[in-house]
Design a protein around this motif. Sequence first.
Motif, PDB file in Angstrom:
ATOM      1  N   ILE A 155     -12.257  -7.108  30.667  1.00 46.49           N
ATOM      2  CA  ILE A 155     -12.124  -5.961  31.791  1.00 46.49           C
ATOM      3  C   ILE A 155     -11.831  -4.942  31.249  1.00 46.49           C
ATOM      4  O   ILE A 155     -11.322  -4.955  29.988  1.00 46.49           O
ATOM      5  CB  ILE A 155     -10.487  -6.670  32.285  1.00 46.49           C
ATOM      6  N   ILE A 156     -12.398  -4.342  31.727  1.00 40.96           N
ATOM      7  CA  ILE A 156     -12.364  -2.926  31.222  1.00 40.96           C
ATOM      8  C   ILE A 156     -10.850  -2.152  32.358  1.00 40.96           C
ATOM      9  O   ILE A 156     -11.622  -1.654  33.703  1.00 40.96           O
ATOM     10  CB  ILE A 156     -13.595  -1.964  31.326  1.00 40.96           C
ATOM     11  N   VAL A 157      -9.804  -1.531  31.463  1.00 36.71           N
ATOM     12  CA  VAL A 157      -9.041  -0.483  32.131  1.00 36.71           C
ATOM     13  C   VAL A 157      -9.086   0.454  32.952  1.00 36.71           C
ATOM     14  O   VAL A 157      -9.460   1.767  30.885  1.00 36.71           O
ATOM     15  CB  VAL A 157      -7.393  -0.826  32.187  1.00 36.71           C
ATOM     16  N   PHE A 158     -10.163   2.135  33.033  1.00 33.71           N
ATOM     17  CA  PHE A 158     -10.184   3.047  33.363  1.00 33.71           C
ATOM     18  C   PHE A 158      -8.852   4.093  33.931  1.00 33.71           C
ATOM     19  O   PHE A 158      -9.292   3.989  34.390  1.00 33.71           O
ATOM     20  CB  PHE A 158     -11.864   2.950  33.967  1.00 33.71           C
ATOM     21  N   ALA A 159      -8.875   4.901  33.113  1.00 34.45           N
ATOM     22  CA  ALA A 159      -7.591   5.852  32.698  1.00 34.45           C
ATOM     23  C   ALA A 159      -8.212   6.981  32.788  1.00 34.45           C
ATOM     24  O   ALA A 159      -8.069   7.512  32.315  1.00 34.45           O
ATOM     25  CB  ALA A 159      -6.438   5.744  31.906  1.00 34.45           C
ATOM     26  N   GLY A 160      -8.649   7.530  34.167  1.00 29.00           N
ATOM     27  CA  GLY A 160      -9.438   8.858  34.972  1.00 29.00           C
ATOM     28  C   GLY A 160      -9.658   8.530  36.065  1.00 29.00           C
ATOM     29  O   GLY A 160      -8.799   8.315  35.921  1.00 29.00           O
ATOM     30  N   VAL A 161     -11.037   9.041  36.248  1.00 32.29           N
ATOM     31  CA  VAL A 161     -11.029   9.043  37.863  1.00 32.29           C
ATOM     32  C   VAL A 161     -12.391   8.330  38.010  1.00 32.29           C
ATOM     33  O   VAL A 161     -12.950   8.323  37.365  1.00 32.29           O
ATOM     34  CB  VAL A 161     -11.543  10.853  37.811  1.00 32.29           C
ATOM     35  N   HIS A 162     -12.629   8.018  39.526  1.00 31.48           N
ATOM     36  CA  HIS A 162     -13.106   7.114  40.005  1.00 31.48           C
ATOM     37  C   HIS A 162     -14.258   6.967  39.513  1.00 31.48           C
ATOM     38  O   HIS A 162     -15.174   5.757  39.012  1.00 31.48           O
ATOM     39  CB  HIS A 162     -13.456   7.567  41.099  1.00 31.48           C
ATOM     40  N   PHE A 163     -15.795   8.617  39.800  1.00 31.34           N
ATOM     41  CA  PHE A 163     -16.825   8.681  38.837  1.00 31.34           C
ATOM     42  C   PHE A 163     -17.423   7.848  37.781  1.00 31.34           C
ATOM     43  O   PHE A 163     -18.049   7.502  37.284  1.00 31.34           O
ATOM     44  CB  PHE A 163     -17.459   9.859  38.765  1.00 31.34           C
ATOM     45  N   MET A 164     -15.910   8.224  36.159  1.00 29.55           N
ATOM     46  CA  MET A 164     -16.046   7.657  35.575  1.00 29.55           C
ATOM     47  C   MET A 164     -15.846   6.083  34.947  1.00 29.55           C
ATOM     48  O   MET A 164     -16.406   5.201  34.584  1.00 29.55           O
ATOM     49  CB  MET A 164     -14.583   8.147  34.261  1.00 29.55           C
ATOM     50  N   ALA A 165     -15.259   5.655  36.164  1.00 33.43           N
ATOM     51  CA  ALA A 165     -14.730   3.923  35.896  1.00 33.43           C
ATOM     52  C   ALA A 165     -16.105   3.708  37.140  1.00 33.43           C
ATOM     53  O   ALA A 165     -16.360   2.184  36.467  1.00 33.43           O
ATOM     54  CB  ALA A 165     -13.602   3.538  36.853  1.00 33.43           C
ATOM     55  N   GLU A 166     -16.524   4.208  37.274  1.00 41.40           N
ATOM     56  CA  GLU A 166     -17.978   3.961  38.363  1.00 41.40           C
ATOM     57  C   GLU A 166     -19.057   3.715  37.664  1.00 41.40           C
ATOM     58  O   GLU A 166     -19.676   2.858  37.391  1.00 41.40           O
ATOM     59  CB  GLU A 166     -18.218   4.394  39.721  1.00 41.40           C
ATOM     60  N   THR A 167     -19.566   4.917  36.713  1.00 40.39           N
ATOM     61  CA  THR A 167     -20.115   4.117  35.608  1.00 40.39           C
ATOM     62  C   THR A 167     -20.107   3.402  34.557  1.00 40.39           C
ATOM     63  O   THR A 167     -21.234   2.293  33.861  1.00 40.39           O
ATOM     64  CB  THR A 167     -19.962   5.497  34.630  1.00 40.39           C
ATOM     65  N   ALA A 168     -18.785   2.583  34.270  1.00 48.37           N
ATOM     66  CA  ALA A 168     -18.209   2.048  33.499  1.00 48.37           C
ATOM     67  C   ALA A 168     -19.022   0.276  34.591  1.00 48.37           C
ATOM     68  O   ALA A 168     -19.347  -0.643  33.477  1.00 48.37           O
ATOM     69  CB  ALA A 168     -17.322   1.675  33.176  1.00 48.37           C
ATOM     70  N   LYS A 169     -18.472   0.397  35.852  1.00 47.82           N
ATOM     71  CA  LYS A 169     -18.902  -0.990  36.256  1.00 47.82           C
ATOM     72  C   LYS A 169     -20.388  -0.866  36.174  1.00 47.82           C
ATOM     73  O   LYS A 169     -21.359  -1.685  36.443  1.00 47.82           O
ATOM     74  CB  LYS A 169     -18.315  -0.564  37.705  1.00 47.82           C
ATOM     75  N   SER A 205     -18.534   6.753  28.140  1.00 45.66           N
ATOM     76  CA  SER A 205     -19.482   6.214  28.641  1.00 45.66           C
ATOM     77  C   SER A 205     -20.138   5.441  27.134  1.00 45.66           C
ATOM     78  O   SER A 205     -20.601   4.392  27.798  1.00 45.66           O
ATOM     79  CB  SER A 205     -20.469   7.420  28.801  1.00 45.66           C
ATOM     80  N   GLN A 206     -20.382   5.350  26.328  1.00 43.27           N
ATOM     81  CA  GLN A 206     -20.471   4.952  25.107  1.00 43.27           C
ATOM     82  C   GLN A 206     -19.596   4.039  25.045  1.00 43.27           C
ATOM     83  O   GLN A 206     -20.027   3.233  24.568  1.00 43.27           O
ATOM     84  CB  GLN A 206     -20.868   5.995  23.455  1.00 43.27           C
ATOM     85  N   LYS A 207     -18.561   3.930  24.954  1.00 39.79           N
ATOM     86  CA  LYS A 207     -17.640   3.280  24.511  1.00 39.79           C
ATOM     87  C   LYS A 207     -17.975   2.031  25.403  1.00 39.79           C
ATOM     88  O   LYS A 207     -17.693   0.567  25.439  1.00 39.79           O
ATOM     89  CB  LYS A 207     -15.829   3.252  24.189  1.00 39.79           C
ATOM     90  N   ALA A 208     -17.948   2.059  27.473  1.00 39.93           N
ATOM     91  CA  ALA A 208     -17.928   1.227  28.281  1.00 39.93           C
ATOM     92  C   ALA A 208     -19.435   0.477  27.956  1.00 39.93           C
ATOM     93  O   ALA A 208     -19.142  -1.031  28.025  1.00 39.93           O
ATOM     94  CB  ALA A 208     -18.334   1.982  29.678  1.00 39.93           C
ATOM     95  N   ALA A 209     -20.476   1.069  27.165  1.00 39.05           N
ATOM     96  CA  ALA A 209     -21.820   0.231  27.624  1.00 39.05           C
ATOM     97  C   ALA A 209     -21.683  -0.739  25.986  1.00 39.05           C
ATOM     98  O   ALA A 209     -22.207  -1.710  25.722  1.00 39.05           O
ATOM     99  CB  ALA A 209     -22.946   1.681  26.980  1.00 39.05           C
ATOM    100  N   GLU A 210     -20.496  -0.329  24.965  1.00 40.54           N
ATOM    101  CA  GLU A 210     -20.395  -1.459  24.033  1.00 40.54           C
ATOM    102  C   GLU A 210     -19.698  -2.124  24.121  1.00 40.54           C
ATOM    103  O   GLU A 210     -19.633  -3.043  22.701  1.00 40.54           O
ATOM    104  CB  GLU A 210     -20.103  -0.187  22.678  1.00 40.54           C
TER     105      GLU A 210
END
Length: 308
Positions: A52-66, A42-47
């Motif tokens: 483009i962010i490719v989130f190799a994880g699960v849905h809630f993680m990518a959603e948090t990044a969005k 989450s910290q990386k996604a915020a900064e």
Amino acid sequence: MNLAQKITDLKKEKNAIILAHYYQVPEIQEVADYVGDSLGLSQKAAETDAEIIVFAGVHFMAETAKILNPTKKVLLPDLMAGCSLADSCSPDSFKKLVEAYPNHMVITYVNCSAGVKALSDIICTSSNAEKIVNSVPKHVPIIFAPDKNLGNYIQKKTGRQMLLWDGACIVHEAFSIDKLLKLYKEHPGSKIIAHPESESHILETATYIGSTAGMIDYVKKHHSEKFIVATEAGILHKMQKEVPHTILIPAPAVEDNTCACSECAFMKMNTLQKLYNCLLNETPQIEVSEEIRKKAILPIERMLELSK
Ligand code: 13P
Ligand code: SF4
């Protein structure tokens, strides 16, 4: 050219960043720009300033990044990569609970949907849950959702009674205490380390309890010839790289589990091929309605602020 090289080239060409969780398959972890736990991700996604962010994880993680990056494209290699915890708590049923206890502070584990985040006061992860709960004045009652095991563990650590949602992680609930104790006896001198999504009888056997990043840090700093690791088996890839001379044994799961250790079928839906396809085609993308996003970002930002 191999797939990993194609992904690396495409990433540069498109100004994309790949964020991966420790539970991803090794080949995905190897092409990622950052591999971490839920808080670190989450910290990386915020900064990030990538487009483009490719989130190799699960849905809630990518959603948090969005939620944190509404103008960027956030891609998830497989949209079906869900989470049993997030699925256990629908926004509609959670709303009823929150409305029934209007004087409660709502602390929600990041493993939940954007709709549930929008109903929350502060988000937490396994690495900061204790700190977040302690940040709430003692006289204020707390609703903690959706992980009852993490909630129970934090209740014991903080001495706070919380109203717990009845959710659990299917992967961490699959550990067998009988098999774990047998394995421990077979490996005298080993140390058990566990993720707090595990049940209390598993946690009681552990010398260390913490997030995935915390567990990796612990084995780096505390020497032992052998560790028995009670979390999703994907963590062993990074952990073994950090302590190449230490024996790491995945904690055993109950007999009827699909694998001998515990693997998250959701996390394992992402493959290197799907990662390549999603970066090439810029799909599937994560979308969050602006109405939900505006509410959901507040408790996430509170968590990020309290975690500095
Ligand atoms: P952490 O990586 O934050 O410890 O979370 C584990 C997990 O189950 C993620 O889904
Ligand atoms: Fe959800 Fe458990 Fe899989 Fe993590 S390991 S994504 S908590 S089901």
